[in-house]
Design a protein around this motif. Structure first.
Motif, PDB file in Angstrom:
ATOM      1  N   VAL A   5      -8.946   4.914   5.563  1.00 21.71           N
ATOM      2  CA  VAL A   5      -8.289   4.713   6.852  1.00 21.71           C
ATOM      3  C   VAL A   5      -7.986   6.081   7.453  1.00 21.71           C
ATOM      4  N   LYS A   6      -8.463   6.297   8.652  1.00 18.60           N
ATOM      5  CA  LYS A   6      -8.163   7.530   9.387  1.00 18.60           C
ATOM      6  C   LYS A   6      -6.854   7.325  10.152  1.00 18.60           C
ATOM      7  N   ILE A   7      -5.853   8.144   9.874  1.00 22.22           N
ATOM      8  CA  ILE A   7      -4.535   7.974  10.484  1.00 22.22           C
ATOM      9  C   ILE A   7      -4.516   8.614  11.870  1.00 22.22           C
ATOM     10  N   PRO A   8      -4.200   7.830  12.898  1.00 18.15           N
ATOM     11  CA  PRO A   8      -4.130   8.402  14.259  1.00 18.15           C
ATOM     12  C   PRO A   8      -3.010   9.438  14.375  1.00 18.15           C
ATOM     13  N   ASP A   9      -3.108  10.288  15.361  1.00 16.23           N
ATOM     14  CA  ASP A   9      -2.054  11.278  15.619  1.00 16.23           C
ATOM     15  C   ASP A   9      -0.733  10.571  15.881  1.00 16.23           C
ATOM     16  N   ASP A  10       0.343  11.214  15.447  1.00 14.40           N
ATOM     17  CA  ASP A  10       1.708  10.722  15.675  1.00 14.40           C
ATOM     18  C   ASP A  10       1.974   9.384  15.002  1.00 14.40           C
ATOM     19  N   ARG A  11       1.246   9.108  13.917  1.00 11.25           N
ATOM     20  CA  ARG A  11       1.502   7.897  13.143  1.00 11.25           C
ATOM     21  C   ARG A  11       1.489   8.237  11.656  1.00 11.25           C
ATOM     22  N   LEU A  12       2.002   7.312  10.834  1.00 14.50           N
ATOM     23  CA  LEU A  12       2.169   7.555   9.399  1.00 14.50           C
ATOM     24  C   LEU A  12       1.624   6.376   8.597  1.00 14.50           C
ATOM     25  N   TRP A  13       1.132   6.693   7.395  1.00 13.43           N
ATOM     26  CA  TRP A  13       0.790   5.657   6.420  1.00 13.43           C
ATOM     27  C   TRP A  13       1.880   5.699   5.351  1.00 13.43           C
ATOM     28  N   VAL A  14       2.564   4.563   5.139  1.00 12.66           N
ATOM     29  CA  VAL A  14       3.696   4.530   4.212  1.00 12.66           C
ATOM     30  C   VAL A  14       3.459   3.494   3.127  1.00 12.66           C
ATOM     31  N   MET A  15       4.013   3.764   1.935  1.00 18.81           N
ATOM     32  CA  MET A  15       3.887   2.839   0.815  1.00 18.81           C
ATOM     33  C   MET A  15       5.191   2.849   0.028  1.00 18.81           C
ATOM     34  N   GLY A  16       5.498   1.702  -0.592  1.00 24.76           N
ATOM     35  CA  GLY A  16       6.657   1.618  -1.462  1.00 24.76           C
ATOM     36  C   GLY A  16       6.323   2.141  -2.846  1.00 24.76           C
ATOM     37  N   ASP A  17       7.328   2.618  -3.561  1.00 21.47           N
ATOM     38  CA  ASP A  17       7.103   3.116  -4.923  1.00 21.47           C
ATOM     39  C   ASP A  17       6.882   1.972  -5.913  1.00 21.47           C
ATOM     40  N   ASN A  18       7.347   0.784  -5.565  1.00 19.87           N
ATOM     41  CA  ASN A  18       7.075  -0.402  -6.373  1.00 19.87           C
ATOM     42  C   ASN A  18       5.817  -1.055  -5.818  1.00 19.87           C
ATOM     43  N   ARG A  19       4.669  -0.555  -6.227  1.00 20.80           N
ATOM     44  CA  ARG A  19       3.405  -0.925  -5.593  1.00 20.80           C
ATOM     45  C   ARG A  19       3.069  -2.409  -5.740  1.00 20.80           C
ATOM     46  N   ASP A  20       3.578  -3.057  -6.792  1.00 16.97           N
ATOM     47  CA  ASP A  20       3.272  -4.467  -6.981  1.00 16.97           C
ATOM     48  C   ASP A  20       4.218  -5.382  -6.196  1.00 16.97           C
ATOM     49  N   ASP A  21       5.185  -4.797  -5.492  1.00 18.37           N
ATOM     50  CA  ASP A  21       6.147  -5.615  -4.748  1.00 18.37           C
ATOM     51  C   ASP A  21       6.608  -4.867  -3.499  1.00 18.37           C
ATOM     52  N   SER A  22       5.647  -4.460  -2.680  1.00 19.05           N
ATOM     53  CA  SER A  22       5.978  -3.719  -1.464  1.00 19.05           C
ATOM     54  C   SER A  22       5.009  -4.102  -0.353  1.00 19.05           C
ATOM     55  N   LEU A  23       5.525  -4.759   0.675  1.00 15.27           N
ATOM     56  CA  LEU A  23       4.693  -5.123   1.828  1.00 15.27           C
ATOM     57  C   LEU A  23       4.672  -3.933   2.784  1.00 15.27           C
ATOM     58  N   ASP A  24       3.837  -2.961   2.445  1.00 18.66           N
ATOM     59  CA  ASP A  24       3.812  -1.697   3.186  1.00 18.66           C
ATOM     60  C   ASP A  24       2.586  -1.629   4.090  1.00 18.66           C
ATOM     61  N   SER A  25       2.117  -0.413   4.371  1.00 20.87           N
ATOM     62  CA  SER A  25       0.994  -0.241   5.293  1.00 20.87           C
ATOM     63  C   SER A  25      -0.238  -1.035   4.878  1.00 20.87           C
ATOM     64  N   ARG A  26      -0.424  -1.212   3.579  1.00 25.59           N
ATOM     65  CA  ARG A  26      -1.600  -1.925   3.092  1.00 25.59           C
ATOM     66  C   ARG A  26      -1.674  -3.352   3.619  1.00 25.59           C
ATOM     67  N   TYR A  27      -0.500  -3.961   3.811  1.00 26.12           N
ATOM     68  CA  TYR A  27      -0.441  -5.379   4.163  1.00 26.12           C
ATOM     69  C   TYR A  27      -0.321  -5.630   5.661  1.00 26.12           C
ATOM     70  N   HIS A  28      -0.380  -4.591   6.463  1.00 25.39           N
ATOM     71  CA  HIS A  28      -0.227  -4.768   7.910  1.00 25.39           C
ATOM     72  C   HIS A  28      -1.330  -4.050   8.686  1.00 25.39           C
ATOM     73  N   GLN A  29      -2.520  -3.991   8.094  1.00 27.78           N
ATOM     74  CA  GLN A  29      -3.614  -3.267   8.728  1.00 27.78           C
ATOM     75  C   GLN A  29      -4.148  -3.981   9.970  1.00 27.78           C
ATOM     76  N   ASN A  30      -3.697  -5.200  10.188  1.00 25.61           N
ATOM     77  CA  ASN A  30      -4.079  -5.904  11.419  1.00 25.61           C
ATOM     78  C   ASN A  30      -3.243  -5.423  12.604  1.00 25.61           C
ATOM     79  N   ILE A  31      -2.196  -4.623  12.340  1.00 28.49           N
ATOM     80  CA  ILE A  31      -1.347  -4.076  13.395  1.00 28.49           C
ATOM     81  C   ILE A  31      -1.444  -2.554  13.344  1.00 28.49           C
TER      82      ILE A  31
END
Length: 283
Positions: A182-208
């Motif tokens: 995934v190429k991150i656009p300018d002025d935006r961030l890719w974020v993830m939780g440290d509990n990878r098996d229980d975190s609805l982070d950037s991975r789960y919202h790629q439709n937005i």
């Protein structure tokens, strides 16, 4: 006239103030009279601190285990963004819901009195708000970066694998939700939780917006776990984000420098060959 002057001196003499109430000059006001002023000053200072300096936030879920546990209170730095500082890789940040990440908050049943107290304390920053839709995650990639993670492998930023000691023990970097690149656009961030098996982070919202978060939605960086006392700690940036070549700009840098260094040599050789060819023709 003199008698009246004398009476006036007696009513407003050197040992009393001029309000006619007989309170000696220089006597401090009672604590109860000063208390409203002190409370007012304290509230103004607390509001300024919340708005411009730091604010307390409560951890609402398990998505940041074991770095942050549910119920922890963290202090968030809100000052540096005012000076143009933007979130960096590895920082733990609080941000507003960019849209659709959080479900509707359940209605509170704590009663109107408790709710009123909580709203008042959260307004001045002494208590986390029960109404604000905020999340807390770790920044993995920033604008211009390319991030990816394939099943069984590590998270990679600009081709560099991350060693992630902060993720919860037993979790994999992304096996439950591989992604990218995934190429991150300018002025935006890719974020993830440290509990990878229980975190609805950037991975789960790629439709937005590809799952990225606008920098403008970031409230600030979490800097300290302040409560409970036995969990007090600072939230520093892990060393894996300091490895050479991680930055997208730095990854291109060596090639650009090599090209700049090679160009004079190529031009010199070309000029030399031209001179030799001219000399042969003249001879």
């Amino acid at each position: 006239m003199e008698g009246r002057d004398g009476d006036g001196d007696g009513a407003d003499g050197p040992g009393e103030d001029g309000d006619g109430k007989g309170r000696p000059k220089g006597k401090p006001r009672s604590f109860w009279k000063e208390l409203p002023l002190l409370i007012g000053i304290a509230l103004v200072l607390a509001l300024l601190i919340k708005t411009f300096l730091v604010q307390a936030f409560s951890i609402p879920s398990n998505s940041m285990n074991n770095t942050l546990l549910r119920g922890d209170r963290v202090l968030v730095d809100k000052l540096t963004p005012w000076f143009g500082s933007e979130p960096e890789r590895g920082e733990v940040v609080v941000f507003h819901d960019p849209g659709g990440w959080l479900k509707e908050a359940p209605e509170s049943d704590s009663g109107p009195v408790i709710e009123g107290i909580q709203k008042a304390l959260s307004f001045i920053g002494l208590m986390p708000s029960a109404e604000e839709k905020d999340l807390i995650k770790r920044v993995i990639a920033v604008g211009g970066d390319t991030v990816e993670c394939q099943k069984g492998g590590p998270v990679k930023v600009n081709g560099k694998a991350l060693d992630e000691p902060y993720i919860q023990s037993g979790d994999t970097p992304c096996d439950d939700r591989p992604f990218g690149p995934v190429k991150i656009p300018d002025d935006r961030l890719w974020v993830m939780g440290d509990n990878r098996d229980d975190s609805l982070d950037s991975r789960y919202h790629q439709n937005i917006e590809q799952g990225t978060v606008p920098v403008d939605e970031v409230v600030g960086r979490a800097i300290v776990v302040a409560w409970p006392i036995d969990r007090w700690s600072t939230l520093s940036v892990p060393g894996t984000f300091d490895q050479p070549g991680l930055s997208a700009a730095a990854a291109v840098g060596p090639s650009a420098l090599g090209l700049a260094g090679a160009l004079p040599i190529v031009l010199w050789r070309r000029a030399r060959m031209t001179r030799k060819a001219t000399a042969r023709q003249e001879s």
